[in-house]
Design a protein around this motif. Sequence first.
Motif, PDB file in Angstrom:
ATOM      1  N   THR A   3     -38.877 -12.188  48.637  1.00  9.88           N
ATOM      2  CA  THR A   3     -38.704 -12.180  47.180  1.00  9.88           C
ATOM      3  C   THR A   3     -37.799 -13.304  46.704  1.00  9.88           C
ATOM      4  O   THR A   3     -37.959 -13.799  45.591  1.00  9.88           O
ATOM      5  N   THR A   4     -36.833 -13.707  47.533  1.00  5.63           N
ATOM      6  CA  THR A   4     -35.959 -14.817  47.129  1.00  5.63           C
ATOM      7  C   THR A   4     -36.756 -16.115  47.024  1.00  5.63           C
ATOM      8  O   THR A   4     -36.610 -16.868  46.046  1.00  5.63           O
ATOM      9  N   GLN A   5     -37.611 -16.383  48.014  1.00  5.85           N
ATOM     10  CA  GLN A   5     -38.477 -17.567  47.949  1.00  5.85           C
ATOM     11  C   GLN A   5     -39.365 -17.516  46.708  1.00  5.85           C
ATOM     12  O   GLN A   5     -39.557 -18.512  46.006  1.00  5.85           O
ATOM     13  N   GLN A   6     -39.911 -16.340  46.446  1.00  2.44           N
ATOM     14  CA  GLN A   6     -40.801 -16.181  45.297  1.00  2.44           C
ATOM     15  C   GLN A   6     -40.069 -16.459  43.995  1.00  2.44           C
ATOM     16  O   GLN A   6     -40.574 -17.193  43.127  1.00  2.44           O
ATOM     17  N   GLN A   7     -38.872 -15.884  43.844  1.00  2.00           N
ATOM     18  CA  GLN A   7     -38.108 -16.099  42.612  1.00  2.00           C
ATOM     19  C   GLN A   7     -37.738 -17.566  42.427  1.00  2.00           C
ATOM     20  O   GLN A   7     -37.821 -18.107  41.327  1.00  2.00           O
ATOM     21  N   CYS A   8     -37.337 -18.209  43.533  1.00  2.06           N
ATOM     22  CA  CYS A   8     -36.970 -19.627  43.458  1.00  2.06           C
ATOM     23  C   CYS A   8     -38.157 -20.465  43.010  1.00  2.06           C
ATOM     24  O   CYS A   8     -38.030 -21.350  42.149  1.00  2.06           O
ATOM     25  N   PHE A   9     -39.320 -20.199  43.595  1.00  2.00           N
ATOM     26  CA  PHE A   9     -40.503 -20.985  43.250  1.00  2.00           C
ATOM     27  C   PHE A   9     -40.927 -20.752  41.802  1.00  2.00           C
ATOM     28  O   PHE A   9     -41.230 -21.696  41.064  1.00  2.00           O
ATOM     29  N   LEU A  16     -39.488 -26.663  35.938  1.00  2.00           N
ATOM     30  CA  LEU A  16     -39.710 -28.016  36.477  1.00  2.00           C
ATOM     31  C   LEU A  16     -38.392 -28.780  36.580  1.00  2.00           C
ATOM     32  O   LEU A  16     -38.302 -29.976  36.284  1.00  2.00           O
ATOM     33  N   ASN A  17     -37.369 -28.044  36.993  1.00  2.00           N
ATOM     34  CA  ASN A  17     -36.040 -28.624  37.178  1.00  2.00           C
ATOM     35  C   ASN A  17     -35.286 -27.725  38.153  1.00  2.00           C
ATOM     36  O   ASN A  17     -34.997 -26.568  37.834  1.00  2.00           O
ATOM     37  N   PHE A  18     -35.011 -28.235  39.355  1.00  2.00           N
ATOM     38  CA  PHE A  18     -34.380 -27.414  40.388  1.00  2.00           C
ATOM     39  C   PHE A  18     -32.978 -26.977  39.983  1.00  2.00           C
ATOM     40  O   PHE A  18     -32.558 -25.857  40.267  1.00  2.00           O
ATOM     41  N   THR A  19     -32.235 -27.858  39.323  1.00  2.00           N
ATOM     42  CA  THR A  19     -30.868 -27.515  38.931  1.00  2.00           C
ATOM     43  C   THR A  19     -30.858 -26.374  37.915  1.00  2.00           C
ATOM     44  O   THR A  19     -30.104 -25.412  38.036  1.00  2.00           O
ATOM     45  N   ALA A  20     -31.735 -26.473  36.897  1.00  2.00           N
ATOM     46  CA  ALA A  20     -31.812 -25.420  35.878  1.00  2.00           C
ATOM     47  C   ALA A  20     -32.280 -24.104  36.478  1.00  2.00           C
ATOM     48  O   ALA A  20     -31.803 -23.025  36.128  1.00  2.00           O
ATOM     49  N   ALA A  21     -33.233 -24.175  37.417  1.00  2.00           N
ATOM     50  CA  ALA A  21     -33.737 -22.961  38.064  1.00  2.00           C
ATOM     51  C   ALA A  21     -32.639 -22.302  38.894  1.00  2.00           C
ATOM     52  O   ALA A  21     -32.493 -21.080  38.885  1.00  2.00           O
ATOM     53  N   ALA A  22     -31.855 -23.113  39.602  1.00  2.00           N
ATOM     54  CA  ALA A  22     -30.763 -22.562  40.419  1.00  2.00           C
ATOM     55  C   ALA A  22     -29.719 -21.887  39.548  1.00  2.00           C
ATOM     56  O   ALA A  22     -29.205 -20.817  39.875  1.00  2.00           O
ATOM     57  N   TYR A  26     -28.351 -18.020  39.567  1.00  2.00           N
ATOM     58  CA  TYR A  26     -26.963 -17.916  40.017  1.00  2.00           C
ATOM     59  C   TYR A  26     -26.822 -18.283  41.497  1.00  2.00           C
ATOM     60  O   TYR A  26     -26.074 -17.647  42.254  1.00  2.00           O
ATOM     61  N   ILE A  27     -27.566 -19.292  41.937  1.00  2.00           N
ATOM     62  CA  ILE A  27     -27.408 -19.796  43.299  1.00  2.00           C
ATOM     63  C   ILE A  27     -27.219 -21.298  43.223  1.00  2.00           C
ATOM     64  O   ILE A  27     -27.400 -21.915  42.170  1.00  2.00           O
ATOM     65  N   SER A  28     -26.869 -21.924  44.341  1.00  2.00           N
ATOM     66  CA  SER A  28     -26.685 -23.370  44.351  1.00  2.00           C
ATOM     67  C   SER A  28     -28.028 -24.084  44.385  1.00  2.00           C
ATOM     68  O   SER A  28     -29.037 -23.523  44.853  1.00  2.00           O
ATOM     69  N   GLN A  29     -28.047 -25.329  43.915  1.00  2.00           N
ATOM     70  CA  GLN A  29     -29.290 -26.101  43.923  1.00  2.00           C
ATOM     71  C   GLN A  29     -29.790 -26.342  45.357  1.00  2.00           C
ATOM     72  O   GLN A  29     -30.995 -26.225  45.611  1.00  2.00           O
ATOM     73  N   PRO A  30     -28.901 -26.655  46.329  1.00  2.00           N
ATOM     74  CA  PRO A  30     -29.385 -26.811  47.704  1.00  2.00           C
ATOM     75  C   PRO A  30     -30.014 -25.535  48.256  1.00  2.00           C
ATOM     76  O   PRO A  30     -30.995 -25.596  48.997  1.00  2.00           O
ATOM     77  N   ALA A  31     -29.462 -24.383  47.888  1.00  2.00           N
ATOM     78  CA  ALA A  31     -30.031 -23.115  48.364  1.00  2.00           C
ATOM     79  C   ALA A  31     -31.430 -22.921  47.810  1.00  2.00           C
ATOM     80  O   ALA A  31     -32.343 -22.469  48.508  1.00  2.00           O
ATOM     81  N   LEU A  32     -31.630 -23.241  46.534  1.00  2.00           N
ATOM     82  CA  LEU A  32     -32.959 -23.139  45.935  1.00  2.00           C
ATOM     83  C   LEU A  32     -33.923 -24.091  46.619  1.00  2.00           C
ATOM     84  O   LEU A  32     -35.062 -23.720  46.944  1.00  2.00           O
ATOM     85  N   SER A  33     -33.509 -25.318  46.877  1.00  2.00           N
ATOM     86  CA  SER A  33     -34.374 -26.302  47.546  1.00  2.00           C
ATOM     87  C   SER A  33     -34.770 -25.821  48.934  1.00  2.00           C
ATOM     88  O   SER A  33     -35.933 -25.976  49.343  1.00  2.00           O
TER      89      SER A  33
END
Length: 293
Positions: A3-9, A16-22, A26-33
């Motif tokens: 579910t974490t992968q799903q939410q991140c995607f 269409l912005n990794f920083t905004a999605a992170a 409430y997680i870090s941008q590297p964690a989302l990537s």
Amino acid sequence: MNTTQQQCFIEAAERLNFTAAAEKLYISQPALSRNISSLEDELGVMLFKRRNNVLSLTRGGEIIYQWMKANQASLEIAVHEAQKANASPQGELVLGFVHNEIPSERDSKTIELFRRQYPEVDLSIQHHPAHAIIEHLMEQRMDIAVMIGSAAYGNQRLRYLESAHYRRCVAVSIAHPLAGRDIVSLKDFSKDLFLSLKPEVSPTMTKMLRDVCAEAGFVPRMQELDSIADLIALVESGKGIAVLVDNHTARFDPLIKLVHIHENFPVSLICVWDKLNANPSVIDYLDIYKSIS
């Protein structure tokens, strides 16, 4: 796929912005990537493409996105049930506490009873700064944490129960003129230098300090530091004072006195967890926690 992968995607696909999605999750941008990269590896499908610094979905990514949106709720339920079904009968539970804060009596009793009732569960305890604990909970590297409530309020992924209530005190050097007083007004310290932590270390401490001083009728002179160790060292040497909670380990420091203040600035200590955490030991721990008054 979890579910974490799903939410991140999904968040990244919609923004269409990794920083905004992170930030939304409430997680870090590297964690989302990392979550999106692991999802691409698992599916064998490139989900995003970047051209001229513009992020967009691939055709395959668009197909996966549409499927996920249509099946998000059912997948979360299925994954939750699957995780419970596959949970090891031995189990593990990771508890987190904020550096330099003393667990309440209720927390200590809960840990003791849990270890008695579930000796097969490997219960481990970690200590981190408050901002790191939030990230650990969201990435499910930690199951339950005990911390000052203001650091977790407003995060929709987190659930919490109040553990105890404390009061704010002023930490001063034992050589400070007011160190011998049992209780004073916060305004008595209006000429002192107030020590705080930088926002990246403690997102709420500086705001709290400004707020309580404003309620007392003055604007504090402030210095922000990189660590609580630096803050304590300056207080010990008489180069500043700090507003701390009276469950702080500084109360055992022979060079520091925690002075109580007339103003009532209550602080709630909370037991907090991620609502998406499917570790069955979380429920077991919380049941014991709720049974202790």
